[in-house]
Motif scaffolding. Structure first.
Motif, PDB file in Angstrom:
ATOM      1  N   THR A 149     -49.050  17.790  37.606  1.00  0.00           N
ATOM      2  CA  THR A 149     -50.267  17.842  36.799  1.00  0.00           C
ATOM      3  C   THR A 149     -49.985  17.466  35.351  1.00  0.00           C
ATOM      4  O   THR A 149     -50.719  16.674  34.738  1.00  0.00           O
ATOM      5  CB  THR A 149     -50.883  19.248  36.863  1.00  0.00           C
ATOM      6  N   MET A 150     -48.902  18.013  34.810  1.00  0.00           N
ATOM      7  CA  MET A 150     -48.558  17.735  33.412  1.00  0.00           C
ATOM      8  C   MET A 150     -48.144  16.282  33.217  1.00  0.00           C
ATOM      9  O   MET A 150     -48.354  15.695  32.149  1.00  0.00           O
ATOM     10  CB  MET A 150     -47.462  18.685  32.954  1.00  0.00           C
ATOM     11  N   ALA A 151     -47.570  15.682  34.258  1.00  0.00           N
ATOM     12  CA  ALA A 151     -47.128  14.292  34.159  1.00  0.00           C
ATOM     13  C   ALA A 151     -48.289  13.310  34.130  1.00  0.00           C
ATOM     14  O   ALA A 151     -48.104  12.131  33.810  1.00  0.00           O
ATOM     15  CB  ALA A 151     -46.190  13.955  35.309  1.00  0.00           C
ATOM     16  N   LYS A 152     -49.499  13.760  34.452  1.00  0.00           N
ATOM     17  CA  LYS A 152     -50.672  12.887  34.378  1.00  0.00           C
ATOM     18  C   LYS A 152     -51.158  12.697  32.944  1.00  0.00           C
ATOM     19  O   LYS A 152     -51.969  11.815  32.670  1.00  0.00           O
ATOM     20  CB  LYS A 152     -51.798  13.473  35.244  1.00  0.00           C
ATOM     21  N   MET A 153     -50.671  13.545  32.036  1.00  0.00           N
ATOM     22  CA  MET A 153     -51.058  13.428  30.635  1.00  0.00           C
ATOM     23  C   MET A 153     -50.278  12.298  29.963  1.00  0.00           C
ATOM     24  O   MET A 153     -49.168  11.963  30.379  1.00  0.00           O
ATOM     25  CB  MET A 153     -50.777  14.742  29.906  1.00  0.00           C
ATOM     26  N   PRO A 154     -50.857  11.693  28.937  1.00  0.00           N
ATOM     27  CA  PRO A 154     -50.128  10.623  28.233  1.00  0.00           C
ATOM     28  C   PRO A 154     -48.805  11.097  27.633  1.00  0.00           C
ATOM     29  O   PRO A 154     -47.838  10.344  27.548  1.00  0.00           O
ATOM     30  CB  PRO A 154     -51.115  10.200  27.134  1.00  0.00           C
ATOM     31  N   VAL A 155     -48.784  12.368  27.207  1.00  0.00           N
ATOM     32  CA  VAL A 155     -47.575  12.982  26.648  1.00  0.00           C
ATOM     33  C   VAL A 155     -47.305  14.257  27.426  1.00  0.00           C
ATOM     34  O   VAL A 155     -48.212  15.071  27.635  1.00  0.00           O
ATOM     35  CB  VAL A 155     -47.733  13.292  25.150  1.00  0.00           C
ATOM     36  N   PHE A 156     -46.049  14.434  27.857  1.00  0.00           N
ATOM     37  CA  PHE A 156     -45.696  15.606  28.667  1.00  0.00           C
ATOM     38  C   PHE A 156     -45.374  16.765  27.735  1.00  0.00           C
ATOM     39  O   PHE A 156     -44.406  16.721  26.970  1.00  0.00           O
ATOM     40  CB  PHE A 156     -44.469  15.288  29.533  1.00  0.00           C
ATOM     41  N   PRO A 157     -46.179  17.857  27.770  1.00  0.00           N
ATOM     42  CA  PRO A 157     -45.913  18.997  26.891  1.00  0.00           C
ATOM     43  C   PRO A 157     -44.759  19.843  27.440  1.00  0.00           C
ATOM     44  O   PRO A 157     -44.734  20.164  28.629  1.00  0.00           O
ATOM     45  CB  PRO A 157     -47.229  19.778  26.918  1.00  0.00           C
ATOM     46  N   VAL A 158     -43.823  20.201  26.584  1.00  0.00           N
ATOM     47  CA  VAL A 158     -42.666  20.999  27.010  1.00  0.00           C
ATOM     48  C   VAL A 158     -42.619  22.276  26.179  1.00  0.00           C
ATOM     49  O   VAL A 158     -42.212  22.261  25.012  1.00  0.00           O
ATOM     50  CB  VAL A 158     -41.352  20.211  26.837  1.00  0.00           C
ATOM     51  N   PRO A 159     -43.037  23.405  26.754  1.00  0.00           N
ATOM     52  CA  PRO A 159     -42.972  24.678  26.023  1.00  0.00           C
ATOM     53  C   PRO A 159     -41.526  25.049  25.707  1.00  0.00           C
ATOM     54  O   PRO A 159     -40.679  25.102  26.606  1.00  0.00           O
ATOM     55  CB  PRO A 159     -43.608  25.681  26.992  1.00  0.00           C
ATOM     56  N   TYR A 197     -33.437  25.867  35.100  1.00  0.00           N
ATOM     57  CA  TYR A 197     -33.832  24.618  34.443  1.00  0.00           C
ATOM     58  C   TYR A 197     -34.768  24.914  33.279  1.00  0.00           C
ATOM     59  O   TYR A 197     -35.640  25.778  33.382  1.00  0.00           O
ATOM     60  CB  TYR A 197     -34.601  23.704  35.410  1.00  0.00           C
ATOM     61  N   GLY A 198     -34.626  24.153  32.213  1.00  0.00           N
ATOM     62  CA  GLY A 198     -35.688  24.084  31.233  1.00  0.00           C
ATOM     63  C   GLY A 198     -36.823  23.246  31.811  1.00  0.00           C
ATOM     64  O   GLY A 198     -36.598  22.408  32.695  1.00  0.00           O
ATOM     65  N   LEU A 199     -38.037  23.479  31.335  1.00  0.00           N
ATOM     66  CA  LEU A 199     -39.160  22.711  31.871  1.00  0.00           C
ATOM     67  C   LEU A 199     -38.961  21.222  31.650  1.00  0.00           C
ATOM     68  O   LEU A 199     -39.343  20.397  32.494  1.00  0.00           O
ATOM     69  CB  LEU A 199     -40.473  23.174  31.233  1.00  0.00           C
ATOM     70  N   GLY A 200     -38.346  20.857  30.539  1.00  0.00           N
ATOM     71  CA  GLY A 200     -38.061  19.445  30.290  1.00  0.00           C
ATOM     72  C   GLY A 200     -37.165  18.845  31.345  1.00  0.00           C
ATOM     73  O   GLY A 200     -37.345  17.687  31.759  1.00  0.00           O
ATOM     74  N   PRO A 218     -42.740  18.935  22.233  1.00  0.00           N
ATOM     75  CA  PRO A 218     -42.509  20.382  22.266  1.00  0.00           C
ATOM     76  C   PRO A 218     -43.754  21.148  21.853  1.00  0.00           C
ATOM     77  O   PRO A 218     -44.446  20.772  20.918  1.00  0.00           O
ATOM     78  CB  PRO A 218     -41.364  20.583  21.265  1.00  0.00           C
ATOM     79  N   VAL A 219     -44.042  22.217  22.589  1.00  0.00           N
ATOM     80  CA  VAL A 219     -45.160  23.098  22.264  1.00  0.00           C
ATOM     81  C   VAL A 219     -44.649  24.536  22.320  1.00  0.00           C
ATOM     82  O   VAL A 219     -43.564  24.805  22.825  1.00  0.00           O
ATOM     83  CB  VAL A 219     -46.352  22.901  23.224  1.00  0.00           C
ATOM     84  N   ARG A 220     -45.440  25.445  21.827  1.00  0.00           N
ATOM     85  CA  ARG A 220     -45.038  26.849  21.777  1.00  0.00           C
ATOM     86  C   ARG A 220     -46.043  27.703  22.528  1.00  0.00           C
ATOM     87  O   ARG A 220     -47.247  27.601  22.297  1.00  0.00           O
ATOM     88  CB  ARG A 220     -44.944  27.313  20.320  1.00  0.00           C
ATOM     89  N   ILE A 221     -45.561  28.524  23.450  1.00  0.00           N
ATOM     90  CA  ILE A 221     -46.432  29.477  24.139  1.00  0.00           C
ATOM     91  C   ILE A 221     -46.662  30.645  23.195  1.00  0.00           C
ATOM     92  O   ILE A 221     -45.710  31.297  22.765  1.00  0.00           O
ATOM     93  CB  ILE A 221     -45.784  29.978  25.441  1.00  0.00           C
ATOM     94  N   PRO A 222     -47.902  30.934  22.869  1.00  0.00           N
ATOM     95  CA  PRO A 222     -48.173  31.986  21.877  1.00  0.00           C
ATOM     96  C   PRO A 222     -48.108  33.387  22.475  1.00  0.00           C
ATOM     97  O   PRO A 222     -48.116  33.573  23.688  1.00  0.00           O
ATOM     98  CB  PRO A 222     -49.592  31.659  21.421  1.00  0.00           C
ATOM     99  N   GLY A 223     -48.069  34.364  21.601  1.00  0.00           N
ATOM    100  CA  GLY A 223     -48.279  35.763  21.974  1.00  0.00           C
ATOM    101  C   GLY A 223     -47.133  36.405  22.717  1.00  0.00           C
ATOM    102  O   GLY A 223     -46.006  35.909  22.773  1.00  0.00           O
ATOM    103  N   LYS A 224     -47.470  37.553  23.338  1.00  0.00           N
ATOM    104  CA  LYS A 224     -46.471  38.348  24.047  1.00  0.00           C
ATOM    105  C   LYS A 224     -45.905  37.611  25.252  1.00  0.00           C
ATOM    106  O   LYS A 224     -44.720  37.737  25.565  1.00  0.00           O
ATOM    107  CB  LYS A 224     -47.092  39.670  24.484  1.00  0.00           C
ATOM    108  N   ALA A 225     -46.764  36.846  25.934  1.00  0.00           N
ATOM    109  CA  ALA A 225     -46.279  36.098  27.096  1.00  0.00           C
ATOM    110  C   ALA A 225     -45.242  35.068  26.670  1.00  0.00           C
ATOM    111  O   ALA A 225     -44.215  34.894  27.345  1.00  0.00           O
ATOM    112  CB  ALA A 225     -47.440  35.420  27.813  1.00  0.00           C
TER     113      ALA A 225
END
Length: 256
Positions: A149-159, A197-200, A218-225
């Motif tokens: 699903t993430m690979a369908k995006m123009p840019v692959f987000p990697v938390p 594995y890292g998600l990348g 690179p993206v950041r998962i916010p909050g406690k999670a």
């Protein structure tokens, strides 16, 4: 319906895990009854009974003569409610062993669906029915759906900091059948895949297998999670049982 305490009832018997577990139980010579939302004819010696676990209607009849229950059904919400309904009926029916599949991190990662898993674990442990619970890592199939699903995006987000230890559903099926055919064991060691594995890394493996390229961001998962994932609370790095099949093996089979 077969009325013998050798019968094993499987919830979620047509799902990713259940469809692997049921044939193994049949190979072991056990009578198998599968709970399904929709009625189906008996096939390959397996009975199918239409029951909605969230409503709980029909459970009494479905559990008649059942000695062991494998609770493999699950969803994004309502697992705790479905499990409480199943537990009440199992106790009334005199079930001797209730086996549950849960998720590594259910007691550590603050997400709603994991909290429902933990609540389901507690309902089983407090039920008075002898029980076994196995926490497993994310299945390869779910990991594949995520990266696809993430690979369908123009840019692959990697938390950043997100690591996974995906496990093959066949390894989980073999272990859950082993537990079901044994005696109640409480909370047993977690079952994880052979590599972290890292998600990348997972994304690059998938893209390479598909012959595709995507820039990553690179993206950041916010909050406690986010903090829990960065701390590896979704992993069991010490003391887990380890499956055999790697993510790379799985990709060769599924993607080529």
């Amino acid at each position: 319906m077969t009325s013998t305490l050798s019968t094993i009832l499987v919830t979620g018997g047509t799902g990713t895990l259940g469809s692997l577990v049921v044939p193994l139980l049949r190979e072991a010579g056990r009578d198998v009854r599968v709970l399904s939302r929709h009625a189906r004819e008996t096939a390959d010696g397996v009975e199918y009974v239409a029951v909605d676990l969230l409503e709980g209607e029909g459970l009494e009849g479905a559990l008649a003569g059942v000695g062991t229950v494998l609770h493999l059904a699950g969803g994004p919400k309502g697992d705790d409610i479905a499990t409480r309904n199943l537990v009440r009926a199992a106790k009334s029916a005199g079930v001797r062993h209730l086996v549950y599949i849960s998720v590594i991190g259910a007691d550590r990662v603050p997400l709603a669906w994991l909290r429902s898993k933990l609540d389901a674990e507690r309902a089983i442990a407090e039920s008075g029915v002898p029980w076994t619970t196995l926490r497993a890592a994310q299945f390869h199939e779910l990991t594949l759906n995520m990266v696809r699903t993430m690979a369908k995006m123009p840019v692959f987000p990697v938390p950043g900091g997100l690591r996974l230890q995906p496990v093959d559903a066949r390894d989980v099926a073999a272990r859950i059948v082993e537990l079901a055919l044994g005696g109640p064991a409480g909370l047993v060691p977690d079952l994880a895949g052979p590599k972290v594995y890292g998600l990348g890394d997972l994304a690059r493996g998938y893209l390479k297998a598909r012959g595709k390229r995507r820039p990553t961001m690179p993206v950041r998962i916010p909050g406690k999670a986010g903090r829990a994932y960065r701390a590896g609370d979704n992993l069991t790095l010490d003391g887990a049982e380890i499956g055999k099949r790697t993510w790379e093996d799985f990709l060769v089979e599924r993607v080529g």
